[in-house]
Design a protein around this motif. Structure first.
Motif, PDB file in Angstrom:
ATOM      1  N   GLY A 141       0.797  -1.262   0.024  1.00  0.00           N
ATOM      2  CA  GLY A 141       0.021  -0.007  -0.030  1.00  0.00           C
ATOM      3  C   GLY A 141       0.845   1.135  -0.010  1.00  0.00           C
ATOM      4  O   GLY A 141       0.567   2.233  -0.754  1.00  0.00           O
ATOM      5  N   ALA A 142       2.009   1.340   0.676  1.00  0.00           N
ATOM      6  CA  ALA A 142       2.806   2.334   1.011  1.00  0.00           C
ATOM      7  C   ALA A 142       3.477   2.550  -0.335  1.00  0.00           C
ATOM      8  O   ALA A 142       3.627   3.714  -0.817  1.00  0.00           O
ATOM      9  N   ALA A 143       3.885   1.387  -1.141  1.00  0.00           N
ATOM     10  CA  ALA A 143       4.610   1.699  -2.421  1.00  0.00           C
ATOM     11  C   ALA A 143       3.649   2.088  -3.389  1.00  0.00           C
ATOM     12  O   ALA A 143       4.083   3.172  -4.236  1.00  0.00           O
ATOM     13  N   ARG A 144       2.364   1.659  -3.648  1.00  0.00           N
ATOM     14  CA  ARG A 144       1.441   2.105  -4.425  1.00  0.00           C
ATOM     15  C   ARG A 144       1.143   3.611  -4.321  1.00  0.00           C
ATOM     16  O   ARG A 144       0.945   4.380  -5.215  1.00  0.00           O
ATOM     17  N   ALA A 145       0.972   4.123  -2.842  1.00  0.00           N
ATOM     18  CA  ALA A 145       0.643   5.393  -2.734  1.00  0.00           C
ATOM     19  C   ALA A 145       1.745   6.275  -3.044  1.00  0.00           C
ATOM     20  O   ALA A 145       1.340   7.416  -3.382  1.00  0.00           O
ATOM     21  N   VAL A 146       3.015   6.100  -2.757  1.00  0.00           N
ATOM     22  CA  VAL A 146       4.070   7.042  -3.128  1.00  0.00           C
ATOM     23  C   VAL A 146       4.542   6.937  -4.630  1.00  0.00           C
ATOM     24  O   VAL A 146       5.105   7.730  -5.059  1.00  0.00           O
ATOM     25  N   LEU A 147       4.650   5.699  -5.023  1.00  0.00           N
ATOM     26  CA  LEU A 147       5.121   5.424  -6.288  1.00  0.00           C
ATOM     27  C   LEU A 147       4.075   5.071  -7.451  1.00  0.00           C
ATOM     28  O   LEU A 147       4.532   5.117  -8.622  1.00  0.00           O
ATOM     29  N   GLY A 148       3.068   4.829  -7.076  1.00  0.00           N
ATOM     30  CA  GLY A 148       1.921   4.688  -8.276  1.00  0.00           C
ATOM     31  C   GLY A 148       2.225   3.322  -8.918  1.00  0.00           C
ATOM     32  O   GLY A 148       2.482   2.421  -8.488  1.00  0.00           O
ATOM     33  N   SER A 149       2.643   3.355 -10.270  1.00  0.00           N
ATOM     34  CA  SER A 149       2.830   2.435 -11.056  1.00  0.00           C
ATOM     35  C   SER A 149       4.403   2.416 -11.420  1.00  0.00           C
ATOM     36  O   SER A 149       4.773   1.742 -12.522  1.00  0.00           O
ATOM     37  N   CYS A 150       5.247   3.391 -10.959  1.00  0.00           N
ATOM     38  CA  CYS A 150       6.446   3.429 -11.400  1.00  0.00           C
ATOM     39  C   CYS A 150       7.253   2.775 -10.427  1.00  0.00           C
ATOM     40  O   CYS A 150       7.265   2.906  -9.124  1.00  0.00           O
ATOM     41  N   PRO A 151       8.578   2.025 -10.935  1.00  0.00           N
ATOM     42  CA  PRO A 151       9.434   1.621  -9.965  1.00  0.00           C
ATOM     43  C   PRO A 151      10.230   2.407  -9.143  1.00  0.00           C
ATOM     44  O   PRO A 151      10.293   3.464  -9.665  1.00  0.00           O
ATOM     45  N   GLY A 152      10.623   1.841  -8.183  1.00  0.00           N
ATOM     46  CA  GLY A 152      11.715   2.594  -7.370  1.00  0.00           C
ATOM     47  C   GLY A 152      11.760   1.791  -5.989  1.00  0.00           C
ATOM     48  O   GLY A 152      11.325   0.606  -5.685  1.00  0.00           O
ATOM     49  N   ILE A 153      12.176   2.505  -4.714  1.00  0.00           N
ATOM     50  CA  ILE A 153      12.372   1.987  -3.637  1.00  0.00           C
ATOM     51  C   ILE A 153      11.157   2.930  -2.529  1.00  0.00           C
ATOM     52  O   ILE A 153      11.268   4.115  -2.666  1.00  0.00           O
ATOM     53  N   ALA A 154      10.255   2.244  -1.911  1.00  0.00           N
ATOM     54  CA  ALA A 154       9.258   2.708  -1.062  1.00  0.00           C
ATOM     55  C   ALA A 154       9.659   2.333   0.152  1.00  0.00           C
ATOM     56  O   ALA A 154      10.016   1.383   0.587  1.00  0.00           O
ATOM     57  N   CYS A 155       9.547   3.344   1.215  1.00  0.00           N
ATOM     58  CA  CYS A 155       9.758   3.454   2.627  1.00  0.00           C
ATOM     59  C   CYS A 155       8.778   3.766   3.365  1.00  0.00           C
ATOM     60  O   CYS A 155       8.078   4.818   3.085  1.00  0.00           O
ATOM     61  N   ILE A 156       8.528   3.294   4.610  1.00  0.00           N
ATOM     62  CA  ILE A 156       7.720   3.608   5.768  1.00  0.00           C
ATOM     63  C   ILE A 156       8.696   3.861   7.002  1.00  0.00           C
ATOM     64  O   ILE A 156       9.355   3.160   7.307  1.00  0.00           O
ATOM     65  N   LEU A 157       8.367   5.247   7.366  1.00  0.00           N
ATOM     66  CA  LEU A 157       9.193   5.809   8.670  1.00  0.00           C
ATOM     67  C   LEU A 157       8.100   6.266   9.332  1.00  0.00           C
ATOM     68  O   LEU A 157       7.628   7.572   9.316  1.00  0.00           O
ATOM     69  N   GLY A 158       7.646   5.660  10.329  1.00  0.00           N
ATOM     70  CA  GLY A 158       6.641   5.934  11.500  1.00  0.00           C
ATOM     71  C   GLY A 158       7.248   5.493  12.860  1.00  0.00           C
ATOM     72  O   GLY A 158       8.246   5.384  12.971  1.00  0.00           O
ATOM     73  N   THR A 159       6.337   5.185  13.430  1.00  0.00           N
ATOM     74  CA  THR A 159       6.546   4.310  14.849  1.00  0.00           C
ATOM     75  C   THR A 159       7.574   3.380  14.464  1.00  0.00           C
ATOM     76  O   THR A 159       8.448   3.242  15.349  1.00  0.00           O
ATOM     77  N   GLY A 160       7.412   2.546  13.485  1.00  0.00           N
ATOM     78  CA  GLY A 160       8.209   1.682  13.039  1.00  0.00           C
ATOM     79  C   GLY A 160       8.690   2.049  11.796  1.00  0.00           C
ATOM     80  O   GLY A 160       8.602   2.927  11.026  1.00  0.00           O
ATOM     81  N   ALA A 161       9.572   1.026  10.991  1.00  0.00           N
ATOM     82  CA  ALA A 161      10.313   1.330   9.573  1.00  0.00           C
ATOM     83  C   ALA A 161       9.854   0.039   8.601  1.00  0.00           C
ATOM     84  O   ALA A 161      10.110  -1.100   9.253  1.00  0.00           O
ATOM     85  N   ASN A 162       9.887   0.290   7.587  1.00  0.00           N
ATOM     86  CA  ASN A 162      10.059  -0.849   6.526  1.00  0.00           C
ATOM     87  C   ASN A 162      10.497  -0.327   5.123  1.00  0.00           C
ATOM     88  O   ASN A 162      10.213   1.050   5.023  1.00  0.00           O
ATOM     89  N   SER A 163      10.781  -0.953   4.120  1.00  0.00           N
ATOM     90  CA  SER A 163      10.949  -0.546   2.880  1.00  0.00           C
ATOM     91  C   SER A 163      10.941  -1.801   1.790  1.00  0.00           C
ATOM     92  O   SER A 163      11.012  -3.002   2.313  1.00  0.00           O
ATOM     93  N   CYS A 164      10.882  -1.384   0.792  1.00  0.00           N
ATOM     94  CA  CYS A 164      11.114  -2.511  -0.456  1.00  0.00           C
ATOM     95  C   CYS A 164      11.511  -1.811  -1.614  1.00  0.00           C
ATOM     96  O   CYS A 164      11.561  -0.714  -2.056  1.00  0.00           O
ATOM     97  N   LEU A 165      11.883  -2.984  -2.602  1.00  0.00           N
ATOM     98  CA  LEU A 165      12.025  -2.761  -3.809  1.00  0.00           C
ATOM     99  C   LEU A 165      11.025  -2.869  -4.703  1.00  0.00           C
ATOM    100  O   LEU A 165      10.321  -4.118  -4.480  1.00  0.00           O
ATOM    101  N   TYR A 166      10.264  -1.838  -5.422  1.00  0.00           N
ATOM    102  CA  TYR A 166       8.980  -2.041  -6.111  1.00  0.00           C
ATOM    103  C   TYR A 166       9.238  -2.118  -7.541  1.00  0.00           C
ATOM    104  O   TYR A 166       9.899  -0.826  -8.214  1.00  0.00           O
ATOM    105  N   ASP A 167       8.609  -2.730  -8.360  1.00  0.00           N
ATOM    106  CA  ASP A 167       8.706  -2.927  -9.784  1.00  0.00           C
ATOM    107  C   ASP A 167       7.831  -1.988 -10.505  1.00  0.00           C
ATOM    108  O   ASP A 167       7.434  -1.996 -11.609  1.00  0.00           O
ATOM    109  N   GLY A 168       6.720  -1.269  -9.786  1.00  0.00           N
ATOM    110  CA  GLY A 168       5.579  -0.502 -10.336  1.00  0.00           C
ATOM    111  C   GLY A 168       4.353  -1.459 -10.313  1.00  0.00           C
ATOM    112  O   GLY A 168       3.162  -0.799 -10.417  1.00  0.00           O
TER     113      GLY A 168
END
Length: 301
Positions: A98-125
């Motif tokens: 959900g975070a990846a789609r919210a911030v990158l849409g259908s574009c590839p890139g690296i999506a990150c969550i930085l809140g109380t916790g943290a997470n990240s991923c490589l997203y192909d769009g």
């Protein structure tokens, strides 16, 4: 063409809901308690969906993004949603997708969550292709609110941060050394306590960078800025570099776009951009405090 979509952004504490039409106009929105399939039984989840969710319009599609929605939990969550929305096309996905789609849409890139916790991923769009395990605030979660709080307490109690900053925090929080130790080691939800220090850090930086700031306030802001840079550098080194290696990029190659969602990324945008853009020449294309706006843009028909 699907005309109405119900979107859910769910954490362990609360769920944000929005019903949108094909153009992305919000027809209805609400909040319920969090729905995490790791923590709640089927009966508990159905109770939230049937009793707390006041939606009277029937959506044609449901897109649920939540913490705890792993591949093993996905089918279970979809079956429960289908019981509430029997005529709808139902999809359940992780909060990270959900975070990846919210911030990158259908574009590839690296999506990150930085809140109380943290997470990240490589997203192909479309899908997550690589995920560095966050490991939680004890073993990982670099850059998160919980780890920032941990670093801050370490600094004021061991003396690497100014003594005057320590006194201001103790006065602001109403805590002393024994009560801090109690909150971290004996009370439940230590991660939330640690993350609750972030507003104090933000306030100190704001006060210390004001035109009429005192010398002491300015020193506090400088020390905390360096703490944030250190935290975000740790997040980059331990979570982001595997994606760059996987994509066959070296540090001097063409930049890869990165995007963030979460309160820590939103409130500490300047040091975050300093680390990613100035130090590592990565393009930060978007920072959202919460994913719903981006998810609405993504799910417009």
């Amino acid at each position: 063409m699907i005309m109405t979509t119900l979107i859910a952004d769910s954490g362990s504490t609360k769920t944000d809901w929005a019903l949108i039409d094909a153009k992305g106009h919000i027809l209805w929105s609400d909040k319920t308690q969090g729905i995490n399939p790791f923590h709640l039984s089927d009966d508990d989840i159905l109770r939230v969906l049937k009793e707390e969710l006041t939606l009277t319009l029937l959506p044609e599609r449901v897109s649920f993004y939540g913490s705890g929605v792993t591949e093993a939990m996905k089918l279970r969550m979809e079956n429960l949603l289908q019981q509430r929305f029997s005529q709808a096309e139902v999809h359940a996905e992780s909060d990270l997708l959900g975070a990846a789609r919210a911030v990158l849409g259908s574009c590839p890139g690296i999506a990150c969550i930085l809140g109380t916790g943290a997470n990240s991923c490589l997203y192909d769009g479309e899908r997550i292709v690589l995920n560095t395990p966050p490991l939680g605030y004890i073993l990982g979660d670099e850059g998160s609110g919980a780890v920032l709080g941990r670093m801050f307490l370490n600094g004021i109690l061991k003396g690497s941060l100014p003594e005057t900053l320590k006194q201001e925090y103790l006065s602001w929080s109403g805590l002393d050394y024994p009560s801090i130790i109690d909150k971290v080691y004996r009370q439940p939800l230590a991660n939330r306590y640690l993350a609750s220090i972030a507003p104090f850090i933000s306030m100190q930086i704001k006060n210390g960078t004001a035109p009429d700031a005192s010398v002491t306030s300015h020193q506090h802001a400088e020390a905390l800025h360096l703490l944030l840079v250190e935290a975000f550098e740790q997040f980059y080194q331990r979570n982001i570099t595997p994606y760059l290696s996987s994509a066959g990029r070296q540090q001097d190659a063409s930049p890869c776009q990165v995007a963030f969602v979460g309160s820590i990324a939103h409130h500490f945008e300047h040091p975050l951009r300093q680390v990613f853009e100035e130090c590592h020449q990565l393009s930060v294309v978007q920072i959202l405090q919460a994913p719903m706006k981006g998810l609405i843009d993504y799910h417009r028909a």
